[in-house]
Design a protein around this motif. Structure first.
Motif, PDB file in Angstrom:
ATOM      1  N   GLY A   1      -8.222  -7.686  -3.510  1.00  0.00           N
ATOM      2  CA  GLY A   1      -6.885  -7.815  -4.069  1.00  0.00           C
ATOM      3  C   GLY A   1      -6.690  -9.165  -4.704  1.00  0.00           C
ATOM      4  N   LYS A   2      -5.419  -9.587  -4.783  1.00  0.00           N
ATOM      5  CA  LYS A   2      -5.083 -10.861  -5.407  1.00  0.00           C
ATOM      6  C   LYS A   2      -4.086 -11.609  -4.540  1.00  0.00           C
ATOM      7  CE  LYS A   2      -3.359  -9.391  -9.276  1.00  0.00           C
ATOM      8  NZ  LYS A   2      -2.840  -9.260 -10.633  1.00  0.00           N
ATOM      9  N   PRO A   3      -4.461 -12.790  -4.057  1.00  0.00           N
ATOM     10  CA  PRO A   3      -3.435 -13.641  -3.459  1.00  0.00           C
ATOM     11  C   PRO A   3      -2.633 -14.281  -4.588  1.00  0.00           C
ATOM     12  CG  PRO A   3      -5.586 -14.682  -3.282  1.00  0.00           C
ATOM     13  CD  PRO A   3      -5.788 -13.359  -3.946  1.00  0.00           C
ATOM     14  N   ILE A   4      -1.345 -14.387  -4.399  1.00  0.00           N
ATOM     15  CA  ILE A   4      -0.446 -14.946  -5.413  1.00  0.00           C
ATOM     16  C   ILE A   4       0.487 -15.926  -4.713  1.00  0.00           C
ATOM     17  CG2 ILE A   4       1.388 -14.398  -7.080  1.00  0.00           C
ATOM     18  CD1 ILE A   4       0.125 -11.547  -7.197  1.00  0.00           C
ATOM     19  N   TYR A   5       0.748 -17.054  -5.364  1.00  0.00           N
ATOM     20  CA  TYR A   5       1.764 -17.967  -4.854  1.00  0.00           C
ATOM     21  C   TYR A   5       3.019 -17.744  -5.684  1.00  0.00           C
ATOM     22  CZ  TYR A   5       4.162 -22.020  -3.028  1.00  0.00           C
ATOM     23  OH  TYR A   5       5.079 -22.826  -2.412  1.00  0.00           O
ATOM     24  N   ILE A   6       4.084 -17.295  -5.038  1.00  0.00           N
ATOM     25  CA  ILE A   6       5.352 -17.027  -5.724  1.00  0.00           C
ATOM     26  C   ILE A   6       6.179 -18.313  -5.662  1.00  0.00           C
ATOM     27  CG2 ILE A   6       7.419 -15.592  -5.805  1.00  0.00           C
ATOM     28  CD1 ILE A   6       5.704 -13.405  -4.393  1.00  0.00           C
ATOM     29  N   VAL A   7       6.239 -19.006  -6.787  1.00  0.00           N
ATOM     30  CA  VAL A   7       6.853 -20.329  -6.837  1.00  0.00           C
ATOM     31  C   VAL A   7       8.320 -20.267  -6.440  1.00  0.00           C
ATOM     32  CG1 VAL A   7       7.430 -22.267  -8.348  1.00  0.00           C
ATOM     33  CG2 VAL A   7       5.191 -21.169  -8.536  1.00  0.00           C
ATOM     34  N   LYS A   8       9.074 -19.326  -6.975  1.00  0.00           N
ATOM     35  CA  LYS A   8      10.517 -19.290  -6.687  1.00  0.00           C
ATOM     36  C   LYS A   8      10.816 -18.994  -5.226  1.00  0.00           C
ATOM     37  CE  LYS A   8      11.312 -14.503  -8.120  1.00  0.00           C
ATOM     38  NZ  LYS A   8      12.039 -13.798  -7.140  1.00  0.00           N
ATOM     39  N   ASP A   9       9.887 -18.350  -4.524  1.00  0.00           N
ATOM     40  CA  ASP A   9      10.066 -18.054  -3.102  1.00  0.00           C
ATOM     41  C   ASP A   9       9.311 -19.022  -2.196  1.00  0.00           C
ATOM     42  OD1 ASP A   9      11.591 -15.847  -3.808  1.00  0.00           O
ATOM     43  OD2 ASP A   9       9.910 -14.443  -3.622  1.00  0.00           O
ATOM     44  N   TRP A  10       8.510 -19.903  -2.800  1.00  0.00           N
ATOM     45  CA  TRP A  10       7.687 -20.845  -2.046  1.00  0.00           C
ATOM     46  C   TRP A  10       6.829 -20.115  -1.027  1.00  0.00           C
ATOM     47  CZ3 TRP A  10      11.664 -25.178  -0.537  1.00  0.00           C
ATOM     48  CH2 TRP A  10      12.105 -25.816  -1.690  1.00  0.00           C
ATOM     49  N   SER A  11       6.144 -19.079  -1.468  1.00  0.00           N
ATOM     50  CA  SER A  11       5.390 -18.288  -0.494  1.00  0.00           C
ATOM     51  C   SER A  11       4.151 -17.641  -1.103  1.00  0.00           C
ATOM     52  CB  SER A  11       6.285 -17.209   0.109  1.00  0.00           C
ATOM     53  OG  SER A  11       6.730 -16.326  -0.893  1.00  0.00           O
ATOM     54  N   PHE A  12       3.210 -17.362  -0.194  1.00  0.00           N
ATOM     55  CA  PHE A  12       2.016 -16.611  -0.558  1.00  0.00           C
ATOM     56  C   PHE A  12       2.297 -15.127  -0.370  1.00  0.00           C
ATOM     57  CE2 PHE A  12       0.040 -20.657   0.739  1.00  0.00           C
ATOM     58  CZ  PHE A  12      -0.734 -20.896  -0.377  1.00  0.00           C
ATOM     59  N   TYR A  13       1.776 -14.349  -1.286  1.00  0.00           N
ATOM     60  CA  TYR A  13       1.871 -12.888  -1.232  1.00  0.00           C
ATOM     61  C   TYR A  13       0.473 -12.370  -1.522  1.00  0.00           C
ATOM     62  CZ  TYR A  13       2.830  -8.140  -2.836  1.00  0.00           C
ATOM     63  OH  TYR A  13       2.806  -6.794  -3.010  1.00  0.00           O
ATOM     64  N   TYR A  14       0.119 -11.229  -0.948  1.00  0.00           N
ATOM     65  CA  TYR A  14      -1.194 -10.647  -1.212  1.00  0.00           C
ATOM     66  C   TYR A  14      -1.010  -9.253  -1.793  1.00  0.00           C
ATOM     67  CZ  TYR A  14      -6.180 -10.106  -0.957  1.00  0.00           C
ATOM     68  OH  TYR A  14      -7.491  -9.965  -1.302  1.00  0.00           O
ATOM     69  N   ASP A  15      -1.519  -9.048  -3.012  1.00  0.00           N
ATOM     70  CA  ASP A  15      -1.447  -7.760  -3.700  1.00  0.00           C
ATOM     71  C   ASP A  15      -2.755  -7.008  -3.429  1.00  0.00           C
ATOM     72  OD1 ASP A  15      -0.835  -5.656  -5.387  1.00  0.00           O
ATOM     73  OD2 ASP A  15      -1.167  -6.793  -7.232  1.00  0.00           O
ATOM     74  N   VAL A  16      -2.688  -6.017  -2.545  1.00  0.00           N
ATOM     75  CA  VAL A  16      -3.881  -5.270  -2.126  1.00  0.00           C
ATOM     76  C   VAL A  16      -4.264  -4.260  -3.198  1.00  0.00           C
ATOM     77  CG1 VAL A  16      -4.835  -3.699  -0.399  1.00  0.00           C
ATOM     78  CG2 VAL A  16      -3.286  -5.516   0.311  1.00  0.00           C
ATOM     79  N   LYS A  17      -5.528  -4.305  -3.638  1.00  0.00           N
ATOM     80  CA  LYS A  17      -6.051  -3.320  -4.595  1.00  0.00           C
ATOM     81  C   LYS A  17      -6.831  -2.240  -3.865  1.00  0.00           C
ATOM     82  CE  LYS A  17      -6.486  -6.170  -8.687  1.00  0.00           C
ATOM     83  NZ  LYS A  17      -7.402  -6.782  -9.635  1.00  0.00           N
ATOM     84  N   ALA A  18      -7.706  -2.647  -2.966  1.00  0.00           N
ATOM     85  CA  ALA A  18      -8.529  -1.713  -2.194  1.00  0.00           C
ATOM     86  C   ALA A  18      -8.771  -2.330  -0.829  1.00  0.00           C
ATOM     87  CB  ALA A  18      -9.863  -1.458  -2.895  1.00  0.00           C
ATOM     88  N   SER A  19      -8.861  -1.485   0.166  1.00  0.00           N
ATOM     89  CA  SER A  19      -9.076  -2.003   1.499  1.00  0.00           C
ATOM     90  C   SER A  19      -9.966  -1.052   2.288  1.00  0.00           C
ATOM     91  CB  SER A  19      -7.735  -2.172   2.218  1.00  0.00           C
ATOM     92  OG  SER A  19      -7.945  -2.683   3.501  1.00  0.00           O
ATOM     93  N   TYR A  20     -10.958  -1.636   2.948  1.00  0.00           N
ATOM     94  CA  TYR A  20     -11.817  -0.862   3.831  1.00  0.00           C
ATOM     95  C   TYR A  20     -11.244  -0.825   5.241  1.00  0.00           C
ATOM     96  CZ  TYR A  20     -15.000  -1.286  -0.054  1.00  0.00           C
ATOM     97  OH  TYR A  20     -15.565  -1.211  -1.304  1.00  0.00           O
ATOM     98  N   VAL A  21     -10.143  -1.526   5.434  1.00  0.00           N
ATOM     99  CA  VAL A  21      -9.443  -1.592   6.712  1.00  0.00           C
ATOM    100  C   VAL A  21      -7.993  -1.224   6.427  1.00  0.00           C
ATOM    101  CG1 VAL A  21      -8.703  -3.128   8.569  1.00  0.00           C
ATOM    102  CG2 VAL A  21     -10.932  -3.454   7.497  1.00  0.00           C
ATOM    103  N   PRO A  22      -7.378  -0.382   7.251  1.00  0.00           N
ATOM    104  CA  PRO A  22      -5.966  -0.057   6.996  1.00  0.00           C
ATOM    105  C   PRO A  22      -5.089  -1.310   6.988  1.00  0.00           C
ATOM    106  CG  PRO A  22      -6.896   1.417   8.643  1.00  0.00           C
ATOM    107  CD  PRO A  22      -7.921   0.343   8.393  1.00  0.00           C
ATOM    108  N   THR A  23      -4.229  -1.417   5.983  1.00  0.00           N
ATOM    109  CA  THR A  23      -3.309  -2.551   5.901  1.00  0.00           C
ATOM    110  C   THR A  23      -1.916  -2.129   6.368  1.00  0.00           C
ATOM    111  OG1 THR A  23      -2.967  -2.117   3.558  1.00  0.00           O
ATOM    112  CG2 THR A  23      -4.591  -3.808   4.135  1.00  0.00           C
ATOM    113  N   VAL A  24      -1.897  -1.245   7.344  1.00  0.00           N
ATOM    114  CA  VAL A  24      -0.673  -0.864   8.038  1.00  0.00           C
ATOM    115  C   VAL A  24      -0.885  -1.211   9.507  1.00  0.00           C
ATOM    116  CG1 VAL A  24      -0.054   0.961   6.413  1.00  0.00           C
ATOM    117  CG2 VAL A  24      -1.484   1.516   8.368  1.00  0.00           C
TER     118      VAL A  24
END
Length: 178
Positions: A24-47
């Motif tokens: 996926g893509k880690p993203i730093y959201i400047v206006k929220d001052w936070s890291f977010y991770y945009d999952v594209k594919a996962s071999y492990v459940p992300t729930v």
């Protein structure tokens, strides 16, 4: 709660592929001052995720497999210092957490192993280090999700490295405000 970590480099036996657990893509959201991770594919459940917290940075863990899936969380850019740290040489793999207590989905557990909340950002490479800036001798560096590297030493997590996909935008902002 006692927490310790294990690096699994032969990932085929765990997830059926020779790769990191989450793409996926880690993203730093400047206006929220936070890291977010945009999952594209996962071999492990992300729930069914719990998290380990170092200040407000979250290392998210699947509670069924205990596999670390990615880094996210609130992290004001005022807590960082500009630097050119020694970026660790890392390999793709899996980080498994172990605990002496059950993890529950949606619950965050605080742990202190990584040290002070100050972080370092290298505007020339885009890497953000949270925890110990210099990887200690004998440590392992494992990229467990795209752009997310954990540094382990003696079953302890000593730092997290994140390279946001939008690091050039972040670098421009940081160098203008410093």
């Amino acid at each position: 709660m006692r927490v310790w970590f294990e690096a699994v480099l032969d990932t085929a036996g765990v997830i059926g592929e020779h790769t990191r657990a989450v793409e996926g893509k880690p993203i730093y959201i400047v206006k929220d001052w936070s890291f977010y991770y945009d999952v594209k594919a996962s071999y492990v459940p992300t729930v069914h995720l719990a998290s380990f917290l170092s200040d407000t940075i979250e290392l998210l863990i699947n509670v069924d497999t205990f596999i670390c899936v990615y880094v996210a969380g609130y992290h004001p850019y005022g807590l960082r210092e500009l630097t050119s740290p020694c970026i660790p040489k890392y390999v793709p793999g899996i980080i498994k957490a172990h605990t002496n207590e059950q993890l529950l989905p949606g619950v965050g557990h605080h742990f202190e192993d990584m040290g002070p909340p100050t972080s370092w950002f290298d505007p020339t490479t885009g890497w953000w280090c949270i925890g110990r800036k210099e990887p200690p001798p004998g440590s392992q560096a494992v990229e467990f999700a795209t752009g997310c590297v954990a540094i382990l030493l003696d079953e302890r997590l000593v730092s997290l490295w994140v390279r946001p996909d939008n690091w050039r935008e972040v670098a421009t902002l940081f160098t203008q405000t410093s």
